[in-house]
Enzyme design. Structure first.
Site, PDB file in Angstrom:
ATOM      1  N   ASP B 100       0.857  -1.195   0.000  1.00  0.00           N
ATOM      2  CA  ASP B 100       0.000   0.000   0.000  1.00  0.00           C
ATOM      3  C   ASP B 100       0.890   1.240   0.000  1.00  0.00           C
ATOM      4  O   ASP B 100       2.100   1.152   0.238  1.00  0.00           O
ATOM      5  CB  ASP B 100      -0.944   0.010   1.209  1.00  0.00           C
ATOM      6  CG  ASP B 100      -0.197   0.014   2.531  1.00  0.00           C
ATOM      7  OD1 ASP B 100       0.850  -0.686   2.639  1.00  0.00           O
ATOM      8  OD2 ASP B 100      -0.628   0.721   3.462  1.00  0.00           O
ATOM      9  N   GLU B 166       0.055  -0.950   5.771  1.00  0.00           N
ATOM     10  CA  GLU B 166       1.168  -0.402   6.550  1.00  0.00           C
ATOM     11  C   GLU B 166       1.031   1.097   6.751  1.00  0.00           C
ATOM     12  O   GLU B 166       1.341   1.624   7.824  1.00  0.00           O
ATOM     13  CB  GLU B 166       2.504  -0.717   5.855  1.00  0.00           C
ATOM     14  CG  GLU B 166       3.723  -0.561   6.773  1.00  0.00           C
ATOM     15  CD  GLU B 166       4.277   0.859   6.815  1.00  0.00           C
ATOM     16  OE1 GLU B 166       5.013   1.176   7.768  1.00  0.00           O
ATOM     17  OE2 GLU B 166       3.985   1.665   5.911  1.00  0.00           O
TER      18      GLU B 166
END
Lengths: 476, 476
Positions: B100, B166
């Protein structure tokens, strides 16, 4: 002289058609403060120009040139000058209004699409510009429509001045008024502006004062790009830290302005002046019901009314360039700009207040010991204004209000700013009247802005009746 | 054991193909912190899963369930667990990365489209996620590709753990690690994470410490709708005034945290500890050239480095709900939310710091005497972490760095947070190494994020060589 009964019954009969025309106006998102919508403000000028011509007004659209906004050179939307009637034996009324609106989007929290006029079951007409100021502008057009269709002469000559930059500092208009003083605006006897609100939701009002405005942008910049707070946190001076610190030094939670000298310019009200505010039809419940929360600054109605009408105020509007989306972002923004404005009352002027603000911000910034850069911009300004409410222009409006609403109007001073009011008063040297159509809870500049159908229709009758009362005035 | 020469020359030969694959990854805007992009994070999980399978990795995508963000219930993007090699005589390395990215849009100030990887003439590969963390994740894939194509056995067994949350608190991952401790992660000997940066632009680094994080949202609400500052200015308590005042009480322009007790938790560095930072290849010019302005908090390099590596920091990120567009809007926002975070260092933990922050905000808000409402939310958190840098895992990485870069790496502590690092260390009880691929000026979380082509290619060689050095370790 009361307005013809035929005019008043025509207005009732045309309610649906008038609402349809208002919906057409609302559907054009004429946001003057956002460069992306500038073309739509031009569209709106053209639309209104056609409406005026259709009811017999001679018009011209005036090119006001260009201006620079957010670094872009933009064409100003053309103002519309109009004239109907040239009878030297009649008074000449200058009518002002504006066809631009504040920004609005569904994501701001509107319950309906802001640019689709939505009629609620209780008669509320919800949409951006419904009350500020497309409803009132079309109120005048409604009145003219009957005179045009029935070929009835108006009781006064009318000169119109409609602009598309009111929500963004009325750029270009002051110059136009000065230029047309002895031209288009020659022989004007008085001015009427319908662009504000009743104090409450019950009592019609006439308004004889407005606050001025200075709108500032505080730019603080440091790094050349946004930084990761993990990588650079506690290594460098952060622009947001400096900006937030500066903004916190402008106003306290009780509304006191912390810029030295600004509050001090205004005298304390004596008992005689307090009595004016004590008389007004208003309560703490009115303000708290209007905002939806028990957050009035005082439990004393007079104190709260004076806060709006005869005190300056400082509001922090927001920050450009910082993280403003939902969720979490661990950014150190490189360049941030805080927006705030101060509403001014006599004897304050932009010229007397601006240097105090700029000097204070520079001095407070120096105290921070930051290596970032500060740049303060005045985005726009306007002087405050107070009129003589014993003038025949006000008497005509009082009589008209009594005729339509069967009650005496509140005589108020307004907290908002319509900078051009002062320009008309000072340049033309005539009395200016503010004759509001909407209620105190209309939510101009807010989400879910509305105009009640009854205010639109009775307001149209009020504007028409006012013209007939002015037509009756013998002295000048 | 050095990596096979054929692997290193293959990596050079495949440079263009590797960049093309990185461009494919960057083109998927897998922004985990914005609900509108959640489907794209799922897309990215699928894309990476396919890449891993194509180079011989056995994978499974793990459903992590749902979470609530900004009032919406959202499906978490599936984590990817992978395994290649089952040789009991070899060490098993757990490799973590994330797919991400932070939010990015051209309007934030990017010179190019953030989700189009743009190769500059100087070799910079510009795009969101190029360095954080899609480049490093694909570095591992690059290494596997040669082994797969040539059917060369790997020197170690590898277990992969790639996640898609994250940048938004690694939601769901802690539970997964705990659950797979004796399952997928059984027999792991050490962990390697490539998700941070060199201290400068010259010297490779190994990182043995990370700061933790507590990210807060301060909600202040008053009226039920936005108000016009002209109508309501100085009648009601304004949420922005309260919020700005609270935010100004959190940190000063010199970076000192004003929440009582937070800075005090951390000991002052003695001379021995200062010596560690004095040795690092770093100067004030490095930080100032990296941020593009002379805004370092101190002229003392050691002080500035300790600010990042062994001090907590507090950054004000922005405000949600206030006016954030260009131009001028005279709004009193009804509901505003200030976002800020504190980076933590040992012995601070979210559990020890959060109560101090919440109590302080409530107590300072009470002092304001406002009738508005305050609600403080902890959006996410992570503990700080420090590892033993004398472990064989670090020795292997030092040897690999010397082989590829012909110099000793800096041994650093990092200012950012990778909360899962601590989870791996505590749950699996093994040594965790941070082996960065990118440079200190890559601009992770910022505009114009980039990864230099040389870092991508040499970094791929470094990751491969590291595996061969771990394969050589005899003790365990």
């Amino acid at each position: 002289m009361p307005a013809p009964a035929a005019l008043l019954s025509y207005i009732d009969a045309q309610t649906d058609a008038f609402i349809t025309r208002l919906a057409e106006a609302v559907a054009i998102p004429s946001i003057s403060g956002d460069p992306a919508y500038r073309d739509r403000v031009h569209d709106m000028s053209n639309w209104l120009n056609a409406q005026l011509q259709a009811v017999g007004v001679t018009t011209k659209q005036v090119d006001l040139g260009t201006h620079v906004m957010d670094g872009q050179t933009l064409h100003l939307p053309p103002a519309i000058l109009g004239r109907i009637g040239e009878d030297k034996s009649k008074k000449t009324v200058l009518i002002y209004g504006h066809f631009d609106v504040q920004p609005a989007s569904k994501s701001d929290g509107w319950d309906t699409e802001p640019f689709v006029l939505t009629k609620e079951a209780d008669g509320r007409l919800v949409g951006r510009g419904s009350s500020d100021d497309k409803g009132p502008v079309l109120g005048w057009v409604n009145v003219l429509q009957w005179h045009h269709e029935t070929q009835t002469p108006l009781p006064v000559n009318i000169v119109f001045c409609f602009e598309g930059m009111e929500e963004n500092g009325s750029e270009g208009l002051d110059d136009l008024v000065v230029k047309e003083k002895d031209g288009w605006f020659k022989d004007v006897d008085c001015v009427c502006i319908s662009d504000n609100y009743w104090l409450n939701t019950r009592t019609p009002a006439l308004t004889y004062g407005l606050r001025g405005l200075v709108y500032f942008k505080i730019n603080v910049s440091g790094p050349t790009r946004d930084l990761h707070s993990g990588v650079f946190g506690r290594m460098v001076h952060e622009p947001m830290t400096d900006l937030i610190s500066l903004m916190s030094r402008l106003v306290d939670s009780a509304g006191n302005i912390l810029v030295p000298g600004v509050d001090d310019m205004v005298s304390v009200a004596d008992n005689e002046e307090r009595a004016i505010y004590e008389k007004l039809d208003y309560s703490i419940e009115d303000v708290e019901s209007s905002v939806g929360a028990k957050i009035a600054l005082s439990a004393d109605k007079t104190q709260v009314l004076m806060g709006r009408m005869r005190s300056p105020s400082l509001s922090l509007h927001g920050i450009e360039g910082a993280f403003s989306g939902p969720g979490a972002k661990t950014v150190i923004p490189a360049k941030v700009a805080g927006k705030f404005s101060i509403r001014l009352v006599p004897p304050q002027t932009p010229d007397s207040v601006t240097p105090l603000v700029e000097a204070y911000l520079k001095s407070e910034f120096a105290k921070l010991g930051s290596k970032n850069s500060l740049h303060v911009e005045l985005l726009h300004d306007g002087k405050p204004w107070v009129a003589d409410y014993k003038h025949w222009n006000y008497n005509a409006a009082i009589k008209a209000t009594e005729a339509i609403y069967s009650q005496k109007p509140d005589l108020t001073r307004e907290g908002g700013s319509i900078p051009v009011t002062l320009t008309f008063a000072e340049t033309l040297g005539v009395n200016v009247l503010l004759l509001p159509m909407g209620r105190g809870d209309d939510g101009a500049h807010s989400t879910n802005e509305k105009l009640d159908t009854s205010n639109f229709i009775k307001g149209t009758k009020l504007l028409g009746t006012y013209l007939y009362e002015v037509g009756e005035v013998k002295d000048s």
